[in-house]
Design a protein around this motif. Structure first.
Motif, PDB file in Angstrom:
ATOM      1  N   ASP A  66       0.860  -1.176   0.000  1.00  0.00           N
ATOM      2  CA  ASP A  66       0.000   0.000   0.000  1.00  0.00           C
ATOM      3  C   ASP A  66       0.900   1.230   0.000  1.00  0.00           C
ATOM      4  O   ASP A  66       1.806   1.330   0.828  1.00  0.00           O
ATOM      5  N   ASN A  67       0.644   2.155  -0.923  1.00  0.00           N
ATOM      6  CA  ASN A  67       1.466   3.364  -1.050  1.00  0.00           C
ATOM      7  C   ASN A  67       2.946   3.021  -1.161  1.00  0.00           C
ATOM      8  O   ASN A  67       3.793   3.663  -0.536  1.00  0.00           O
ATOM      9  N   ASN A  68       3.251   1.973  -1.922  1.00  0.00           N
ATOM     10  CA  ASN A  68       4.617   1.528  -2.200  1.00  0.00           C
ATOM     11  C   ASN A  68       5.351   1.012  -0.958  1.00  0.00           C
ATOM     12  O   ASN A  68       6.578   1.006  -0.911  1.00  0.00           O
ATOM     13  N   ASN A 131       9.675   0.174   2.620  1.00  0.00           N
ATOM     14  CA  ASN A 131       9.372   1.035   1.485  1.00  0.00           C
ATOM     15  C   ASN A 131      10.056   0.428   0.264  1.00  0.00           C
ATOM     16  O   ASN A 131      11.245   0.112   0.306  1.00  0.00           O
ATOM     17  N   SER A 133      10.704   1.771  -2.674  1.00  0.00           N
ATOM     18  CA  SER A 133      11.440   2.646  -3.603  1.00  0.00           C
ATOM     19  C   SER A 133      12.842   2.923  -3.124  1.00  0.00           C
ATOM     20  O   SER A 133      13.261   2.519  -2.087  1.00  0.00           O
TER      21      SER A 133
END
Length: 133
Positions: A66-68, A131, A133
């Motif tokens: 969710d949300n990267n 996360n 990214s």
């Protein structure tokens, strides 16, 4: 979040990885994937080897992005054990001088953005997030 239940055995390590990899975006950076794999293996194998020893049991794994941010929740009804309560190993000492154990959860804490533990309703609940990214 998707949920799967696995028999907590060494043989199910690959199916656990397949489950988690199947929920990751295709462009997940290789370095991030390696850190996730190490953390998942450390937690899962500890459950498989120690939670129900000398018997076996199951582990429920919830996973989602969710949300990267990847979140993986491990739930087992084995022996109550908080791996985060143990003091981090002194990595400045040589391997021969250090106490055995603790390095895997130490690396998990370093590689993940968040690692939490709670014992609730007779179950160990360990949550990791990263996360992507």
């Amino acid at each position: 979040m998707e949920i799967k239940v696995f028999d907590a055995t060494d043989e199910n390590m690959q199916p656990v990885n397949d489950f988690i990899h199947g929920l990751l975006p295709e462009d997940c950076p290789f370095g991030v994937l390696n850190k996730i794999d190490l953390a998942v293996e450390e937690i899962y194998i500890n459950i498989a080897h120690y939670a129900y020893a000398p018997g076996t049991g199951q582990v429920q794994i919830s996973c989602g992005v969710d949300n990267n941010v990847l979140t993986v929740i491990f739930r087992d009804s084995g022996k109550s054990f908080d791996p985060l309560a143990k003091k981090d190993p002194d990595i400045t000492m040589s391997a021969e001088e250090r106490d055995i154990g603790g390095l895997g959860i130490f690396l998990t804490k370093k590689f993940m953005d968040s690692v939490t533990y709670e014992y609730t309703d007779g179950r160990n609940v360990l949550t990791i997030s990263k996360n992507l990214s």
